[in-house]
Write an enzyme that holds these catalytic residues in place. Structure first.
Site, mmCIF file in Angstrom:
data_model
loop_
_atom_site.group_PDB
_atom_site.id
_atom_site.type_symbol
_atom_site.label_atom_id
_atom_site.label_comp_id
_atom_site.label_asym_id
_atom_site.label_seq_id
_atom_site.Cartn_x
_atom_site.Cartn_y
_atom_site.Cartn_z
ATOM 1 N N SER A 154 0.825 -1.205 0.000
ATOM 2 C CA SER A 154 0.000 0.000 0.000
ATOM 3 C C SER A 154 0.858 1.253 0.000
ATOM 4 O O SER A 154 0.591 2.210 -0.741
ATOM 5 C CB SER A 154 -0.926 -0.004 1.222
ATOM 6 O OG SER A 154 -0.180 0.037 2.436
ATOM 7 N N ASP A 155 1.905 1.278 0.835
ATOM 8 C CA ASP A 155 2.720 2.491 0.929
ATOM 9 C C ASP A 155 3.562 2.708 -0.320
ATOM 10 O O ASP A 155 3.722 3.843 -0.776
ATOM 11 C CB ASP A 155 3.587 2.472 2.191
ATOM 12 C CG ASP A 155 4.403 1.207 2.360
ATOM 13 O OD1 ASP A 155 4.268 0.282 1.540
ATOM 14 O OD2 ASP A 155 5.180 1.130 3.344
ATOM 15 N N CYS A 156 4.081 1.641 -0.908
ATOM 16 C CA CYS A 156 4.865 1.775 -2.138
ATOM 17 C C CYS A 156 3.993 2.277 -3.281
ATOM 18 O O CYS A 156 4.426 3.103 -4.096
ATOM 19 C CB CYS A 156 5.503 0.436 -2.503
ATOM 20 S SG CYS A 156 6.717 -0.131 -1.293
ATOM 21 N N GLY A 215 1.331 4.141 -2.930
ATOM 22 C CA GLY A 215 1.073 5.549 -2.654
ATOM 23 C C GLY A 215 2.254 6.437 -2.990
ATOM 24 O O GLY A 215 2.102 7.482 -3.643
ATOM 25 N N GLU A 216 3.459 6.056 -2.553
ATOM 26 C CA GLU A 216 4.635 6.895 -2.800
ATOM 27 C C GLU A 216 4.965 6.948 -4.292
ATOM 28 O O GLU A 216 5.369 8.001 -4.808
ATOM 29 C CB GLU A 216 5.835 6.381 -2.003
ATOM 30 C CG GLU A 216 5.645 6.361 -0.485
ATOM 31 C CD GLU A 216 5.395 7.734 0.125
ATOM 32 O OE1 GLU A 216 5.672 8.757 -0.539
ATOM 33 O OE2 GLU A 216 4.921 7.794 1.280
#
Length: 724
Positions: free
Chosen positions: A449-451, A453-454
Site C-alpha cells: 500500500s505504501d509503495c 502511494g509513494e
C-alpha cells in the site's frame, strides 16, 4: 581453504567486481577474471561506491545555505543513479539471511563461485561481535544463539577451519549460551535441514493446516503474508522430514555446536528450549497446548492419506508462488526454503531448481565488508519514489542539469507499475496487483500500500511538473492505483502493508517465532496510512471528480485512525523505520493535508512538543533501534542525519512557528556533509516485526537532500514573518 585472520582487507580483487543493472531494476554482481574483461567493462561510480572504493567525485563549492547543500547532495547522488533511472542499493541487516542461502545451496548441491564464498566469509567475519565473536539477529544486536549457531555453521560450510581464531571465539560464545539446542524455532529448522539437528527437536509445522476450510479464522491464508510464505515450505519440509546428506563436515558440526555429545541429546525436550538472549516473544500457554495436542495426535498417529493430500496442496501453493514471482518469491527466507522443496519434489536437474539457482544472485549484494544477502531483491522502487518527490518538493527537478535525471526516474517508475493481477490470484490467496507498485521490482510482484502511494505521488509530481512534461502513465493506470488503494483501507480507517487484515489479532497467541513480534496477521500502520492518503490528496488536485466521495470518506477514516494511534507522549510508533521519529514524520504529513497544524490542532502541538523534547544540544535527533524493541523512546549514543531530517521535516509539515529547531537541524546535517556532497553511513535505519533491523543506506542521501531543500524556503518564510 586458508582464510586470513584480518578481514578488514578484501579477500578478492575489488576492482574486478561489477554490478549488473538488469531489466526492470534487477541487480546481480559479477566477478571478472581476466584483464581483457576488465578493460572492456570498466567499473562505474555505482560499482566503486557500493564496494567502498574511491568514487573520485570532485570537491564541490562550499555550501553556504540549506539549498546549496541540497544541490551538492543531489550532484553526488546522481552519480549513483542507474542508467535506467532507479537507484540501486544494499538492503541488508538481518543476520539469518546469508545462512539460509548457504545451507539451502549446500544441501541441494548448488554451490558458489570461489570469489563469492570468500567474500561471504569476509562479511561474516566483519560482522562478528567485536567482544564475544558471536552474531546477533541483525548487524547491530548483541550476540544470540540464533545468529551465532547459524553463522558458525555457515562459515564452516564455506570452508573456514574449526581452529580459525574467529571460529574458536564464536564457538565459545555459542557454548556459553547453551549450544545450538537453545536456538529459536527458525534456527532449529535450518539446523535440521542441514542435518545437524533432529526433526524430533522441532515443534510441529503441519502442512495439513492448508487443508482446513478457507473460512476458518486460523486458516494460514489469513496469516500475514511473510508468515504464511515461510511456514508453507517449512511445513512441506517438516512433513517429508527432509535433511541434507550426512557428510564428514556435517558430522564434524554435530560435535562442534553442542555442549553435550550429539547422540545423547534428548531432542523432544529441546522443542521449547530457547536461550534467554534470543527470546523476544515467549510462547503462550495456548501455543504450547496446541503444539502438545498436535504432537500427541497428528504426529503420534500418522495418517498417510492425509499427509499425502497436505503435501500435494503445499506443493501446489509453492509452485504458484514461484510462478507468480518469476522465482524471486516474496523474500530470500521463503525463497531458499522453496528451492529446497522444489529440489526434493522435482529433482536437482529440474527446470524449477535451475531457475531458483539463477535467481539467488538477485539477493546477493557485494558491499565494502563482503558479500551479504538482502532482505528482498532490493529496495529499488521505495528509494526511487522518495527521491522523485524530494526532487520536486525542493525545486531541484527544475534545475536544467537535473531534468534528464528526473525524466529517467519517471520512466523507470512508469515501467515498474504492475498492470495485471498475479497469474495465480485467488487460488494463490494473493492480494490484487493491478495498478500497484511493489517495494523492489515489478518482477517480484507483491503489492504494498505504501509503495503504491509513494510511487503514485512521484508520477503525479513529475508528469505535471512542466508544461511539456511527458505523461507515460495514462489516466487509466492512475485510476487503477487509486482503486487498489481505496480497496485496501481497513475497518479502523488505517492501512496495512501488503493486504487487508484477514484475521483477528488474537492469532498472536499462537505466534511460533520467538524472535519476532506482531507477525501472525496484518496490522494498520501510520506510515502506510500516510503514504496512501497523501497520494490520494495529490491525485485530487489533478483529478478532482474521480471517486470524489470515496476519497473523502477514506481520508476522514484515515485521519480518525491517526488520532487514535497517537501515543500519550505525542509521537507515533513506527513499524518500518526507527521509530517514533519515522512514524511521527508520516503522521504529521497526513494531518497537514486536512489543515491540522501547530496552530490549529492539539494533536499536532503534542507531537511537536514531543519532537522538540528529543532534540539534542548539537541540533540533531538520534533514536536507538531499541525504541522499536521496547516501544518507548531510547536515545542513540549519537545524533543521526537521517533521523534529524525526519524530525525537521515533521516540524515543517506541522508548520511549527519557531525556525530555530529547524535551523539547528540544518546546521547539523550540513556539518556532516562531505566536500563531494555525500554523507557517511551512520546507524541502521529500518525495522520489521519489532525486533529485527534492516538497512536503508540510500536514505542518508534522499532525506537529507529533501529536508535541506524544504528547510531553505521554510526558514526564509518564518524569518520574514517574524521581521514583519
Amino acid at each position: 581453504m586458508s582464510i586470513p585472520t584480518d578481514s578488514s582487507k578484501p579477500f578478492t580483487d575489488y576492482t574486478r567486481w561489477r554490478l549488473v543493472n538488469g531489466e526492470g531494476g534487477r541487480h546481480t554482481w559479477e566477478y571478472l577474471r581476466t584483464d581483457e574483461e576488465c578493460e572492456r567493462w570498466p567499473q562505474t561510480d555505482i560499482d566503486r561506491y557500493w564496494l567502498g572504493l574511491s568514487v573520485d567525485a570532485p570537491t564541490l563549492p562550499l555550501a553556504t545555505d540549506a539549498r546549496s547543500a541540497a544541490a551538492n547532495g543531489y550532484k553526488f547522488f546522481k552519480r549513483l543513479q542507474a542508467p535506467d533511472g532507479h537507484w540501486p542499493g544494499e538492503y541488508g541487516g538481518p543476520m539469518f539471511l546469508l545462512p539460509g542461502l548457504v545451507i539451502s545451496s549446500y544441501v541441494t548441491g548448488l554451490w558458489f563461485e570461489e570469489e563469492e564464498r570468500l567474500e561471504m566469509i569476509r562479511y561474516l567475519l566483519n560482522r562478528a561481535h567485536p567482544d564475544d565473536g558471536g552474531w546477533g539477529i541483525h548487524v547491530e544486536s548483541p550476540s544470540t544463539v540464533f545468529g551465532t549457531a547459524l553463522n558458525y555453521c555457515t562459515l564452516r560450510l564455506l570452508g573456514v577451519d574449526r581452529e580459525h581464531p574467529a571460529m574458536v571465539k564464536a564457538r565459545a560464545t555459542l557454548h556459553r549460551h547453551g549450544g545450538a539446542v537453545a536456538a529459536p524455532s527458525w534456527g532449529k529448522f535450518w539446523l535440521t535441514v542441514l542435518n545437524v539437528y533432529s526433526w524430533d527437536g522441532n515443534n510441529p509445522i503441519p502442512p495439513e493446516l492448508w487443508l482446513l476450510p478457507d473460512w476458518l479464522p486460523v486458516h494460514p491464508h489469513r496469516w500475514w503474508i511473510h508468515t504464511r510464505a515461510v511456514y508453507l515450505p517449512m511445513g512441506y519440509l517438516f512433513r517429508v522430514r527432509f535433511q541434507g546428506p550426512e557428510t564428514p563436515l556435517v558430522r564434524a558440526l554435530r560435535e562442534e555446536i553442542y555442549v553435550e555429545p550429539y547422540d545423547t541429546i534428548n531432542w523432544p525436550k529441546q522443542r521449547n528450549n530457547i536461550a534467554k538472549v534470543d527470546l523476544y516473544t515467549p510462547h503462550t500457554l495456548l501455543l504450547d497446548a496446541v503444539n502438545a495436542l498436535m504432537s500427541y495426535t497428528l504426529e503420534s498417529c500418522p495418517l498417510p492419506p492425509l499427509h499425502k493430500l497436505a503435501l500435494k496442496r503445499a506443493y501446489e501453493l509453492i509452485c504458484m508462488e514461484d510462478e507468480n514471482t518469476a522465482y524471486q518469491d516474496l523474500a530470500p527466507v521463503n525463497k531458499m526454503m522453496q528451492m529446497v522443496c522444489r529440489f526434493h519434489a522435482d529433482g536437482a536437474d529440474s527446470e524449477a531448481v535451475k531457475k531458483h539457482a539463477r535467481k539467488r544472485a538477485d539477493v546477493m549484494w557485494m558491499s565494502a565488508e563482503g558479500l551479504l544477502v538482502c532482505g528482498t531483491n532490493g529496495s529499488q522502487l521505495w528509494d526511487t519514489a522518495f527521491m522523485a518527490q524530494a526532487l520536486v518538493e525542493t525545486g531541484l527537478a527544475d534545475v536544467e542539469e537535473n531534468r534528464e535525471s528526473a525524466l529517467r526516474v519517471l520512466k523507470w517508475i512508469d515501467e515498474s507499475q504492475m498492470t495485471e493481477n498475479p497469474k495465480y490470484h485467488k487460488e494463490g490467496y494473493r492480494q490484487a496487483t493491478k495498478g500497484a507498485w511493489g517495494f523492489s521490482t515489478k518482477e517480484q510482484g507483491y503489492t504494498l500500500s505504501d509503495c503504491t502511494g509513494e510511487a503514485l505521488k512521484a508520477v503525479l509530481y513529475l508528469q505535471n511538473r512542466w508544461k511539456d512534461s511527458s505523461k507515460p502513465v495514462p489516466d487509466r493506470r492512475i485510476y487503477d492505483a487509486v482503486d487498489l488503494m481505496l480497496g485496501m483501507q481497513c475497518s479502523n480507517g488505517g492501512f496495512a502493508s501488503y493486504e487487508n487484515i484477514r484475521a483477528t489479532h488474537l492469532l498472536e497467541l499462537i505466534n511460533p517465532a520467538e524472535v519476532f513480534g506482531n507477525i501472525m496477521t496484518e496490522y494498520t500502520y501510520p506510515e502506510c496510512t500516510t503514504s496512501v492518503i497523501t497520494a490520494l490528496s495529490i491525485f485530487q488536485k489533478y483529478y478532482p471528480n474521480y471517486r470524489k466521495n470515496d476519497i473523502k470518506r477514506c481520508m476522514k477514516g484515515a485521519i480518525k485512525y491517526l488520532h487514535a494511534a497517537q501515543r500519550p507522549e505525542g509521537g507515533w510508533y513506527g513499524s518500518w523505520g526507527i521509530c517514533f521519529t519515522y512514524a511521527t514524520l508520516f503522521a504529521l504529513e497526513s494531518l497537514s493535508l486536512v489543515g491540522e497544524t501547530y496552530a490549529t490542532s492539539d494533536a499536532v502541538r503534542r507531537a511537536c512538543t514531543f519532537l522538540i523534547s528529543k532534540q539534542r544540544a548539537d541540533g540533531g535527533w538520534g533514536e536507538s533501534y531499541l525504541s522499536s524493541e521496547l516501544e518507548k523512546w531510547v536515545d542513540h549514543k549519537q545524533t543521526q542525519v537521517v533521523q534529524t531530517s525526519w524530525a525537521a521535516m515533521a516540524l515543517m509539515y506541522a508548520q511549527y512557528p519557531d525556525p530555530v529547531p529547524v535551523e539547528k537541524a540544518v546546521q547539523l546535517v550540513m556539518s556532516r556533509q562531505r566536500p563531494d556532497g555525500s554523507w557517511p553511513q551512520e546507524a541502521i535505519e529500518g525495522v520489521f516485526n519489532k525486533n529485527c533491523m534492516i538497512t536503508y543506506p540510500n536514505f542518508k542521501h534522499i532525506f537529507t537532500v529533501w529536508m535541506l531543500g524544504k528547510a531553505h524556503e521554510y526558514i526564509l518564510k518564518l524569518r520574514e514573518v517574524k521581521s514583519e
